[in-house]
Design a protein around this motif. Structure first.
Motif, PDB file in Angstrom:
ATOM      1  N   TYR A 161       0.840  -1.197   0.000  1.00 24.93           N
ATOM      2  CA  TYR A 161       0.000   0.000   0.000  1.00 24.93           C
ATOM      3  C   TYR A 161       0.874   1.246   0.000  1.00 24.93           C
ATOM      4  CZ  TYR A 161      -4.124   2.750   1.607  1.00 24.93           C
ATOM      5  OH  TYR A 161      -5.156   3.636   1.747  1.00 24.93           O
ATOM      6  N   ALA A 162       1.861   1.262   0.900  1.00 27.80           N
ATOM      7  CA  ALA A 162       2.755   2.414   0.991  1.00 27.80           C
ATOM      8  C   ALA A 162       3.600   2.561  -0.265  1.00 27.80           C
ATOM      9  CB  ALA A 162       3.653   2.278   2.217  1.00 27.80           C
ATOM     10  N   LEU A 163       4.015   1.439  -0.841  1.00 31.30           N
ATOM     11  CA  LEU A 163       4.855   1.477  -2.038  1.00 31.30           C
ATOM     12  C   LEU A 163       4.068   1.945  -3.259  1.00 31.30           C
ATOM     13  CD1 LEU A 163       7.826   0.816  -2.633  1.00 31.30           C
ATOM     14  CD2 LEU A 163       7.107  -1.481  -3.316  1.00 31.30           C
ATOM     15  N   ARG A 164       2.833   1.477  -3.381  1.00 33.28           N
ATOM     16  CA  ARG A 164       1.999   1.909  -4.504  1.00 33.28           C
ATOM     17  C   ARG A 164       1.753   3.415  -4.462  1.00 33.28           C
ATOM     18  NH1 ARG A 164      -3.025  -0.796  -3.187  1.00 33.28           N
ATOM     19  NH2 ARG A 164      -3.926   0.236  -5.010  1.00 33.28           N
ATOM     20  N   ASP A 165       1.658   3.949  -3.261  1.00 30.63           N
ATOM     21  CA  ASP A 165       1.348   5.368  -3.081  1.00 30.63           C
ATOM     22  C   ASP A 165       2.413   6.270  -3.693  1.00 30.63           C
ATOM     23  OD1 ASP A 165       0.046   7.649  -2.150  1.00 30.63           O
ATOM     24  OD2 ASP A 165       0.941   7.541  -0.163  1.00 30.63           O
ATOM     25  N   ILE A 166       3.661   5.797  -3.749  1.00 35.89           N
ATOM     26  CA  ILE A 166       4.764   6.659  -4.205  1.00 35.89           C
ATOM     27  C   ILE A 166       5.387   6.182  -5.516  1.00 35.89           C
ATOM     28  CG2 ILE A 166       5.331   7.454  -1.886  1.00 35.89           C
ATOM     29  CD1 ILE A 166       7.709   5.412  -2.001  1.00 35.89           C
ATOM     30  N   THR A 167       4.783   5.192  -6.169  1.00 35.70           N
ATOM     31  CA  THR A 167       5.350   4.672  -7.419  1.00 35.70           C
ATOM     32  C   THR A 167       4.382   4.764  -8.593  1.00 35.70           C
ATOM     33  OG1 THR A 167       4.687   2.408  -6.804  1.00 35.70           O
ATOM     34  CG2 THR A 167       6.942   3.094  -6.242  1.00 35.70           C
ATOM     35  N   ALA A 168       3.327   5.563  -8.454  1.00 35.06           N
ATOM     36  CA  ALA A 168       2.349   5.765  -9.536  1.00 35.06           C
ATOM     37  C   ALA A 168       1.735   4.456 -10.015  1.00 35.06           C
ATOM     38  CB  ALA A 168       3.009   6.500 -10.719  1.00 35.06           C
ATOM     39  N   THR A 169       1.478   3.540  -9.078  1.00 30.12           N
ATOM     40  CA  THR A 169       0.870   2.251  -9.433  1.00 30.12           C
ATOM     41  C   THR A 169      -0.434   2.020  -8.674  1.00 30.12           C
ATOM     42  OG1 THR A 169       2.278   1.149  -7.777  1.00 30.12           O
ATOM     43  CG2 THR A 169       3.063   1.155 -10.042  1.00 30.12           C
ATOM     44  N   VAL A 170      -1.060   3.108  -8.230  1.00 30.20           N
ATOM     45  CA  VAL A 170      -2.300   2.966  -7.466  1.00 30.20           C
ATOM     46  C   VAL A 170      -3.451   2.485  -8.344  1.00 30.20           C
ATOM     47  CG1 VAL A 170      -4.056   4.227  -6.178  1.00 30.20           C
ATOM     48  CG2 VAL A 170      -1.646   4.664  -5.727  1.00 30.20           C
ATOM     49  N   GLU A 171      -3.592   3.059  -9.524  1.00 31.68           N
ATOM     50  CA  GLU A 171      -4.796   2.849 -10.340  1.00 31.68           C
ATOM     51  C   GLU A 171      -4.749   1.556 -11.144  1.00 31.68           C
ATOM     52  OE1 GLU A 171      -2.899   5.538 -10.341  1.00 31.68           O
ATOM     53  OE2 GLU A 171      -4.075   7.380 -10.234  1.00 31.68           O
ATOM     54  N   SER A 172      -4.573   0.440 -10.466  1.00 33.75           N
ATOM     55  CA  SER A 172      -4.583  -0.888 -11.089  1.00 33.75           C
ATOM     56  C   SER A 172      -5.712  -1.694 -10.474  1.00 33.75           C
ATOM     57  CB  SER A 172      -3.240  -1.585 -10.851  1.00 33.75           C
ATOM     58  OG  SER A 172      -3.335  -2.984 -11.054  1.00 33.75           O
ATOM     59  N   LEU A 173      -6.650  -2.163 -11.288  1.00 31.60           N
ATOM     60  CA  LEU A 173      -7.806  -2.884 -10.740  1.00 31.60           C
ATOM     61  C   LEU A 173      -7.412  -4.099  -9.905  1.00 31.60           C
ATOM     62  CD1 LEU A 173      -9.359  -0.986 -12.678  1.00 31.60           C
ATOM     63  CD2 LEU A 173     -10.854  -2.900 -13.204  1.00 31.60           C
ATOM     64  N   PRO A 174      -6.542  -4.987 -10.388  1.00 30.42           N
ATOM     65  CA  PRO A 174      -6.180  -6.144  -9.553  1.00 30.42           C
ATOM     66  C   PRO A 174      -5.507  -5.734  -8.246  1.00 30.42           C
ATOM     67  CG  PRO A 174      -5.526  -6.520 -11.835  1.00 30.42           C
ATOM     68  CD  PRO A 174      -5.921  -5.079 -11.733  1.00 30.42           C
ATOM     69  N   LEU A 175      -4.651  -4.712  -8.287  1.00 31.79           N
ATOM     70  CA  LEU A 175      -3.977  -4.287  -7.065  1.00 31.79           C
ATOM     71  C   LEU A 175      -4.942  -3.617  -6.096  1.00 31.79           C
ATOM     72  CD1 LEU A 175      -0.602  -2.926  -8.506  1.00 31.79           C
ATOM     73  CD2 LEU A 175      -1.007  -5.107  -7.341  1.00 31.79           C
ATOM     74  N   ILE A 176      -5.885  -2.828  -6.600  1.00 30.36           N
ATOM     75  CA  ILE A 176      -6.898  -2.219  -5.721  1.00 30.36           C
ATOM     76  C   ILE A 176      -7.776  -3.304  -5.113  1.00 30.36           C
ATOM     77  CG2 ILE A 176      -8.942  -0.744  -5.647  1.00 30.36           C
ATOM     78  CD1 ILE A 176      -7.629   0.978  -7.824  1.00 30.36           C
ATOM     79  N   ALA A 177      -8.269  -4.219  -5.951  1.00 29.76           N
ATOM     80  CA  ALA A 177      -9.181  -5.264  -5.467  1.00 29.76           C
ATOM     81  C   ALA A 177      -8.513  -6.134  -4.410  1.00 29.76           C
ATOM     82  CB  ALA A 177      -9.663  -6.119  -6.630  1.00 29.76           C
ATOM     83  N   SER A 178      -7.287  -6.558  -4.677  1.00 27.82           N
ATOM     84  CA  SER A 178      -6.599  -7.439  -3.728  1.00 27.82           C
ATOM     85  C   SER A 178      -6.238  -6.696  -2.449  1.00 27.82           C
ATOM     86  CB  SER A 178      -5.346  -8.040  -4.367  1.00 27.82           C
ATOM     87  OG  SER A 178      -4.454  -7.027  -4.799  1.00 27.82           O
ATOM     88  N   SER A 179      -5.888  -5.421  -2.554  1.00 25.46           N
ATOM     89  CA  SER A 179      -5.561  -4.634  -1.374  1.00 25.46           C
ATOM     90  C   SER A 179      -6.782  -4.482  -0.469  1.00 25.46           C
ATOM     91  CB  SER A 179      -5.052  -3.255  -1.798  1.00 25.46           C
ATOM     92  OG  SER A 179      -4.843  -2.425  -0.680  1.00 25.46           O
ATOM     93  N   VAL A 180      -7.890  -4.064  -1.064  1.00 28.04           N
ATOM     94  CA  VAL A 180      -9.121  -3.879  -0.292  1.00 28.04           C
ATOM     95  C   VAL A 180      -9.557  -5.186   0.355  1.00 28.04           C
ATOM     96  CG1 VAL A 180     -11.586  -3.383  -0.468  1.00 28.04           C
ATOM     97  CG2 VAL A 180      -9.931  -1.923  -1.650  1.00 28.04           C
ATOM     98  N   MET A 181      -9.656  -6.219  -0.453  1.00 24.42           N
ATOM     99  CA  MET A 181     -10.270  -7.452   0.041  1.00 24.42           C
ATOM    100  C   MET A 181      -9.356  -8.239   0.983  1.00 24.42           C
ATOM    101  SD  MET A 181     -13.260  -7.110  -1.056  1.00 24.42           S
ATOM    102  CE  MET A 181     -13.952  -8.705  -0.606  1.00 24.42           C
ATOM    103  N   SER A 182      -8.041  -8.117   0.841  1.00 30.11           N
ATOM    104  CA  SER A 182      -7.167  -8.836   1.777  1.00 30.11           C
ATOM    105  C   SER A 182      -7.364  -8.307   3.191  1.00 30.11           C
ATOM    106  CB  SER A 182      -5.704  -8.722   1.351  1.00 30.11           C
ATOM    107  OG  SER A 182      -5.253  -7.382   1.364  1.00 30.11           O
ATOM    108  N   LYS A 183      -7.409  -6.979   3.351  1.00 29.04           N
ATOM    109  CA  LYS A 183      -7.626  -6.410   4.682  1.00 29.04           C
ATOM    110  C   LYS A 183      -9.021  -6.723   5.195  1.00 29.04           C
ATOM    111  CE  LYS A 183      -6.596  -2.047   3.848  1.00 29.04           C
ATOM    112  NZ  LYS A 183      -5.996  -1.940   2.514  1.00 29.04           N
ATOM    113  N   LYS A 184     -10.011  -6.565   4.335  1.00 29.82           N
ATOM    114  CA  LYS A 184     -11.386  -6.730   4.778  1.00 29.82           C
ATOM    115  C   LYS A 184     -11.724  -8.178   5.111  1.00 29.82           C
ATOM    116  CE  LYS A 184     -12.257  -2.518   4.880  1.00 29.82           C
ATOM    117  NZ  LYS A 184     -12.519  -1.871   6.188  1.00 29.82           N
ATOM    118  N   LEU A 185     -11.191  -9.111   4.343  1.00 29.35           N
ATOM    119  CA  LEU A 185     -11.444 -10.520   4.645  1.00 29.35           C
ATOM    120  C   LEU A 185     -10.661 -10.966   5.871  1.00 29.35           C
ATOM    121  CD1 LEU A 185     -11.467 -11.867   0.977  1.00 29.35           C
ATOM    122  CD2 LEU A 185     -13.438 -11.605   2.497  1.00 29.35           C
ATOM    123  N   ALA A 186      -9.470 -10.409   6.074  1.00 25.29           N
ATOM    124  CA  ALA A 186      -8.684 -10.768   7.256  1.00 25.29           C
ATOM    125  C   ALA A 186      -9.307 -10.224   8.538  1.00 25.29           C
ATOM    126  CB  ALA A 186      -7.257 -10.257   7.110  1.00 25.29           C
TER     127      ALA A 186
END
Length: 427
Positions: free
Chosen positions: A171-196
């Protein structure tokens, strides 16, 4: 099999899918520090450009869930009765302070909300950054303390901590590497925290528009479908609501500024668009939790939601009697003439707030609690010549120039006679 980071980077760079074993190795090795940030940055960019298929995304999500603790609230009880748990997640917006009143509304209606939240990402604000502008607020909760608070108060907003630690690093790395707007990365980021975090059900607020990561309804629906499928695969009933993010939510963008607006909503007032979205999401959450007979609007008017919010803040060490931080410096943009406020671009306002210090340019950087933007006129409202349109706040006045540069072109005053767009005046 043995793996190495350069080979996996090259594979994704060239458009090949990563195997389940490769993804497991990669997430585990990065979490443990055996894969460097530079290598993961390269892989994230390759994923951003090449994407991941449904299998890869599901495995990436599962690997991040497995990287840390997993909570379970199925036996949560209050007065001997099972207490249903439900959570909400927003994909990120501008002025999106919805979580703060929403958890209190849902708790007041008889469900419990274990809300694992994050910090700002790119131009979007972070719930924890907002809450930490409240004196003494502590987002670090042990599992037992979290359990006790859910029973006693019905709501907790906390740092993910041991939940999906792989995602915290990514999450922190995506924030500073211009890789935020990726559907698979957004979906997996959101759902990994929420399911855990173990909530029994989940409602997703998928933002769409200029100020969202998803610019088109098609993109937003694709992301929503992806996340709903991930929730279903893990046995968690999940719904998604697409909401507009072309214009900032409410009248404030920042940290302490948004907390103050959330308190206005909890007191029975606040901007109509903020209240409407809170009630829309609350209805969905209560339906999934089996509490759909409760009226969320009543909890705002009768003060029970405010009671839950103040109890939650107090339980986490916060003191609402201490005034919220106010930035040392402010500048106001005024209308050059009378007319009507035109559209306000959410991205322009979000970037202005970020430039003022409400967000970060590197991992771990402190944010300014008082920095941000106050919007004085909403689209379609009448404007008088010389009236305030926006007030910008920061502790560091050298930030005003880049913030004004972001805001320029992001709004207009429509003249009463010729209906020609006119930018406002700034100091």
């Amino acid at each position: 099999m043995t793996f190495d980071a350069p080979t996996l980077i090259a594979a994704k760079r060239d458009g090949r899918a990563l195997s389940d074993a490769a993804i497991d190795w990669l997430i585990e090795s990065y979490t443990a520090g055996r894969v460097a940030d530079e290598q993961m940055s390269a892989l994230l960019m390759a994923i951003f450009l090449r994407g991941m298929d449904a299998r890869e995304t599901a495995r990436w999500t599962a690997a991040m869930i497995s990287s840390g603790e997993q909570l379970d609230w199925r036996d949560l009880r209050r007065h001997g009765e099972l207490l249903p748990t439900v959570d909400k997640h927003s994909t990120g917006g501008v002025g999106d302070k919805i979580t703060l009143p929403l958890v209190a509304v849902v708790a007041a209606c008889g469900a419990a909300v274990p809300q694992a939240s994050g910090r700002g990402l790119g131009h979007t604000g972070g719930t924890l950054d907002k809450l930490e502008s409240i004196a003494g607020f502590d987002a670090t909760l042990s599992t037992q303390r979290l359990r006790d608070q859910l029973v006693d108060v019905g709501a907790a907003i906390f740092a993910a901590g041991a939940l999906a630690p792989a995602d915290a690093k990514l999450y922190a790395l995506r924030d500073i590497t211009a890789t935020v707007e990726s559907l698979p990365l957004i979906a997996s980021s959101v759902m990994s925290k929420k399911l855990a975090e173990g909530a029994g059900a989940l409602v997703l607020d998928v933002k769409v528009g200029s100020g969202a990561f998803m610019k088109s309804p098609q993109q937003a629906r694709e992301l929503a479908d992806m996340m709903v499928a991930l929730g279903a695969a893990h046995g968690v009933p999940t719904r998604a609501v697409l909401t507009d993010m072309n214009t900032p939510l409410g009248s404030t963008v920042g940290n302490a500024l948004e907390v103050a607006e959330a308190l206005e909503v909890l007191a029975g007032g606040g901007p109509a668009d903020v209240v409407a979205l809170i009630l829309t999401l609350a209805i969905e959450m209560l339906a999934l939790a089996g509490r759909d007979g409760r009226d969320p609007a009543a909890s705002l008017s009768d003060g029970t939601a405010m009671d839950r919010f103040t109890a939650m803040i107090a339980a986490q060490g916060g003191d609402l009697s201490v005034p919220l931080p106010v930035a040392a410096c402010s500048e106001t943009v005024t209308a050059p003439r009378s007319g009507t406020m035109g559209d306000i671009d959410a991205m322009a306002v979000g970037l202005a707030a970020w430039r003022l210090g409400a967000g970060r340019t590197r991992p771990g950087e402190a944010v300014q609690a008082g920095a941000g933007v106050r919007i004085h006129r909403r689209p379609g409202e009448p404007v008088s010549a010389g009236a305030a349109l926006f007030t910008l706040y920061t502790d560091t006045p050298e930030r005003f120039a880049p913030a004004f540069a972001e805001l320029d072109g992001g709004y207009a005053v429509l003249g009463t006679l010729d209906n020609v767009d006119n930018p406002g005046k700034r100091p």
